[in-house]
Enzyme design. Structure first.
Site, mmCIF file in Angstrom:
data_model
loop_
_atom_site.group_PDB
_atom_site.id
_atom_site.type_symbol
_atom_site.label_atom_id
_atom_site.label_comp_id
_atom_site.label_asym_id
_atom_site.label_seq_id
_atom_site.Cartn_x
_atom_site.Cartn_y
_atom_site.Cartn_z
ATOM 1 N N TRP A 345 0.824 -1.213 0.000
ATOM 2 C CA TRP A 345 0.000 0.000 0.000
ATOM 3 C C TRP A 345 0.857 1.261 0.000
ATOM 4 O O TRP A 345 0.341 2.356 -0.227
ATOM 5 C CB TRP A 345 -0.969 -0.011 1.172
ATOM 6 C CG TRP A 345 -0.391 0.301 2.536
ATOM 7 C CD1 TRP A 345 0.740 -0.184 3.090
ATOM 8 C CD2 TRP A 345 -0.966 1.169 3.525
ATOM 9 N NE1 TRP A 345 0.922 0.308 4.364
ATOM 10 C CE2 TRP A 345 -0.118 1.144 4.647
ATOM 11 C CE3 TRP A 345 -2.119 1.958 3.562
ATOM 12 C CZ2 TRP A 345 -0.379 1.881 5.808
ATOM 13 C CZ3 TRP A 345 -2.374 2.695 4.724
ATOM 14 C CH2 TRP A 345 -1.518 2.652 5.822
ATOM 15 N N ASP A 346 2.150 1.111 0.234
ATOM 16 C CA ASP A 346 3.066 2.249 0.217
ATOM 17 C C ASP A 346 2.886 3.078 -1.052
ATOM 18 O O ASP A 346 2.872 4.315 -1.020
ATOM 19 C CB ASP A 346 4.520 1.764 0.287
ATOM 20 C CG ASP A 346 4.803 0.902 1.502
ATOM 21 O OD1 ASP A 346 3.990 0.007 1.795
ATOM 22 O OD2 ASP A 346 5.842 1.104 2.146
ATOM 23 N N GLU A 485 0.646 -2.315 12.796
ATOM 24 C CA GLU A 485 0.950 -3.745 12.768
ATOM 25 C C GLU A 485 1.489 -4.286 14.086
ATOM 26 O O GLU A 485 1.827 -5.470 14.173
ATOM 27 C CB GLU A 485 1.934 -4.030 11.635
ATOM 28 C CG GLU A 485 1.333 -3.798 10.254
ATOM 29 C CD GLU A 485 2.341 -3.915 9.134
ATOM 30 O OE1 GLU A 485 1.923 -4.137 7.989
ATOM 31 O OE2 GLU A 485 3.558 -3.774 9.412
ATOM 32 N N LYS A 597 2.708 1.173 16.264
ATOM 33 C CA LYS A 597 3.829 1.199 15.324
ATOM 34 C C LYS A 597 3.740 2.416 14.412
ATOM 35 O O LYS A 597 4.750 3.009 14.039
ATOM 36 C CB LYS A 597 3.839 -0.079 14.491
ATOM 37 C CG LYS A 597 4.946 -0.169 13.456
ATOM 38 C CD LYS A 597 4.864 -1.470 12.675
ATOM 39 C CE LYS A 597 5.938 -1.550 11.601
ATOM 40 N NZ LYS A 597 5.847 -2.802 10.807
ATOM 41 N N GLN A 598 2.517 2.789 14.061
ATOM 42 C CA GLN A 598 2.290 3.926 13.167
ATOM 43 C C GLN A 598 0.845 4.382 13.322
ATOM 44 O O GLN A 598 0.034 3.688 13.934
ATOM 45 C CB GLN A 598 2.582 3.535 11.723
ATOM 46 C CG GLN A 598 1.613 2.532 11.137
ATOM 47 C CD GLN A 598 2.077 2.000 9.795
ATOM 48 O OE1 GLN A 598 2.995 1.197 9.729
ATOM 49 N NE2 GLN A 598 1.436 2.438 8.725
#
Length: 754
Positions: A345-346, A485, A597-598
């Protein structure tokens, strides 16, 4: 010009070029070898080459990766393969080979000129026997002709007269960190030319690469070609006087069976016809000039930010496929081996906004890749027991899932990787990118031909993936992984559920448009995808009944069910540290804590910015930002936090997050830049500049800006292409916006906005 030594940050380095187009390394430090190989990566949309030295260096991590050249491998299923190194050019002086690990380096400077797409190096070297020579190397992967590569080397003897020889060769056995993928079909050398014809072991992709060595003819020289048992080789020798400069050039052509049935024949034929080095270089520079005209970002008052932004954009522009819509951009671009060259998805969420609004033709290529891989997404959905199209978390040539299910741990144990099975938000990420490409470009033809099928078939997948919960009278999406994640196998991830709601709503609006604007094509899709009226009614029903736990008074959204019940921690208690919280605590322990994580909920609020008011954003920011591992979690996070901090008028904090993203490769802030470019972060950097500090919002009438520039920035200038027209933004610290609309016929209309 920013000078990169190996012990200092950009802050402490000499800044002498206010235009900020050059990254310069003034000291060679072997401990930084792999990091700088990443920084000095170059490419041309066809291939990417790490910044290794022409003469080689012990334990170098050389790599040339070509889009679409995959071969089978254990664990990761398939990977982009390391192709023969085209850089090799060896200089011998009086029988001594020039290399940086012997002799004495008297002067050293390596430069990446991002404006010209050129890597160069100046070295004054004293050999072990005491001979001093000056060497100047420059090289480029032609942006004007993707199949041409070129190197020039100038050699000057300083304090002696003697014999000099220059050698070129191809290694027929490049490898991916020990894994070999090539079988040599043919190799040869004749006069000043060498060639190599290889085939991958499993996928049977062919590659043909050829090179010729040219030297000035002002003096008597001897050319020698040879074919050793292992590699094709040619060299030229000549006698030099002190202060005499000799120029040698290596021109390379490369083709694969993805472009021609006879790659080695085509490579040799093209090599025989190539013009001079100077002509090739001029065409290459002109091609880069055209790209930068549309994609450059000008920052005045902060040279550190200027050079960092351009480096990030250069690395994306250098890898974006220009002539191929069956490939896409991997997370490490074409600069390293991690993630095996798979597509995540980046690209869709982080890189495509930059391409859509500055290079829409390249954006179309990247999205057309998703259409070509739609059959793979359908196969994945069917294998998992669902309808429609379920995009692979990691995609390669066919779109089939290539995420490894098991990977070996540090102690030899097997670790289950769930992303390929349940990180299902990827299907909506793709649809989101398709929708916004259409909205911003007005490319109705592409949407009707390709994009609509993607959005509608992935909506069919979601229809089969949701589950009715009779106790709550709503739909659940259970057992998923959201963007964060650190937590897997969760139920009702808010990002996933609310993005799916957006997906259904957008699919319904798209269908209404298709039926009116393209009735014939909508009829074809109706039959192909089995889109009966009852299905659309159900999509509307599901969209209104997806479960989300949001506190009604504060607006705080729970990241997923029972997230608030996890142990809360203060990340400050773990400082100082040099690794991620998951690395410190372990996978299982971290999953039991409120450590992100994000951004997850905050990522949702960025993608759906118009759906949330300032108060709701502030509430969720206050809760989730302190619980996010900004420094060593995911590199995808800082740029998004920067944008949202701008939305909250927290410009100082926004700048901190922004520079954490912008310098991730130049300053190796996460200590993993040696592995390759952080492509998603690079795309996020552009978004942070334009949508964060520039304050750009996309409206039905085009882009508008309400800037919030960081302290010290006196000017921010960039261009955006919206529906075929260019909008030029020239923003100053006084928040004055000069917006120029440039039409195709070059008619210029000046507008002013407060």
């Amino acid at each position: 010009m920013v000078y990169l030594s190996n012990q200092t940050s950009l802050d402490e380095q000499q800044l002498i070029d206010s235009n900020g187009w050059n990254v310069i390394e003034t000291e060679f430090n072997p401990a930084q070898l792999h990091h700088k190989e990443t920084v000095f990566t170059t490419g041309n949309g066809y291939l990417g080459t790490r910044g290794t030295f022409e003469e080689g260096y012990p334990n170098e991590l050389s790599a040339t990766l070509i889009h679409g050249i995959y071969d089978e491998v254990a664990i990761a299923t398939t990977e982009l393969v390391n192709c023969p190194n085209w850089l090799t050019l060896v200089v011998n002086v009086e029988g001594e080979r020039f290399r940086l690990d012997t002799g004495e380096i008297i002067y050293y400077e390596r430069r990446l000129d991002m404006r010209l797409g050129l890597v160069s190096r100046e070295v004054r070297w004293r050999s072990p026997k005491g001979h001093t020579i000056d060497l100047y190397f420059e090289r480029f992967a032609s942006l004007a002709d993707r199949h041409i590569l070129a190197i020039r080397c100038q050699i000057t003897l300083q304090d002696f007269e003697g014999e000099v020889s220059v050698e070129i060769e191809f290694d027929p056995n490049p490898h991916n960190q020990g894994v070999k993928h090539w079988k040599t079909l043919d190799r040869g050398s004749q006069d000043n030319t060498i060639w190599l014809h290889s085939r991958t072991l499993q996928s049977e992709m062919q590659l043909g690469i050829a090179a010729k060595l040219l030297v000035e003819r002002d003096f008597e020289d001897k050319g020698v070609s040879s074919l050793t048992p292992s590699l094709p080789h040619t060299s030229v020798s000549f006698h030099c006087s002190p202060k005499q400069t000799v120029t040698v050039e290596k021109i390379i052509t490369v083709f694969t069976s993805r472009e021609t049935e006879t790659p080695i024949v085509t490579a040799l034929n093209r090599l025989a016809q190539v013009p001079s080095y100077s002509t090739l270089l001029a065409a290459h520079i002109a091609a880069w000039e055209k790209v930068w005209q549309d994609s450059d970002v000008i920052i005045e008052g902060d040279i550190k930010a200027q050079i960092a932004v351009r480096h990030n954009l250069f690395q994306l522009l250098a890898v974006a496929p220009r002539h191929d819509d069956r490939v896409s951009i991997p997370p490490k671009t074409l600069s390293g081996f991690p993630y095996s060259g798979h597509i995540f998805w980046d690209t869709d969420i982080f890189i495509l906004p930059f391409m859509t609004l500055t290079q829409p033709a390249l954006a179309k290529n990247l999205l057309t890749y998703r259409h070509h891989t739609l059959e793979g997404a359908r196969r994945k959905a069917k294998e998992a027991g669902y309808d429609g199209a379920m995009y692979a978390w990691e995609s390669a040539a066919t779109g089939d899932e290539v995420t490894p299910r098991w990977v070996p741990g540090l102690n030899g144990e097997s670790i289950r990787i769930w992303c390929g099975d349940i990180e299902v938000h990827i299907s909506t990420d793709v649809a989101y990118a398709v929708w916004h490409y259409w909205v911003h470009t007005g490319d109705d033809e592409w949407m009707s031909d390709r994009g609509a099928e993607i959005i509608l078939d992935t909506a069919k997948f979601w229809e089969s993936r949701v589950e009715w919960n009779p106790e709550r009278n709503c739909y659940d999406i259970r057992d998923v992984i959201g963007p964060d994640e650190n937590h897997d196998r969760v139920d009702n991830n808010a990002f996933t559920n609310l993005m799916v709601q957006w997906h259904f709503q957008s699919a319904l609006a798209l269908w209404d448009w298709m039926c009116q604007a393209y009735p014939d094509k909508s009829a074809q899709l109706k039959t192909k995808l089995n889109l009966e009226a009852e299905r659309f009614d159900k999509w509307a029903w599901i969209a209104n009944r997806l479960y989300v736990n949001q506190e009604p008074h504060t607006g705080l959204i729970e990241q997923f069910e029972r997230f608030f019940q996890l142990e809360d921690v203060n990340l400050a208690d773990y400082e100082p540290r040099t690794k991620s919280m998951q690395g410190l605590l372990g996978i299982e322990a971290t999953s039991q804590k409120q450590i992100l994580k994000q951004p997850d909920v905050l990522m949702l609020m960025y993608l759906l910015r118009d759906c949330y008011d300032q108060k709701t954003l502030q509430t969720n920011w206050n809760y989730y930002s302190p619980r996010t591992d900004h420094a060593y979690g995911s590199s995808l996070g800082p740029a998004i936090h920067s944008i949202l901090a701008c939305d909250l008028n927290q410009t100082t904090e926004a700048y901190t997050h922004f520079m954490r993203a912008a310098l991730v490769d130049l300053e190796d802030v996460r200590r993993n830049a040696a592995e390759g470019i952080h492509a998603a972060s690079a795309g996020g950097v552009w978004q942070a500049v334009v949508f964060g500090f520039g304050g750009v919002r996309m409206t039905q009438f085009g882009p508008v800006a309400c800037p919030n520039l960081p302290q010290g920035w006196t000017r921010l200038k960039f261009r955006l292409n919206w529906r075929g027209e260019w909008y030029e933004f020239d923003l100053t610290s006084g928040n004055t916006v000069a917006e120029t609309t440039v039409r195709e016929e070059q008619e210029v209309v000046l507008l002013e906005a407060a």
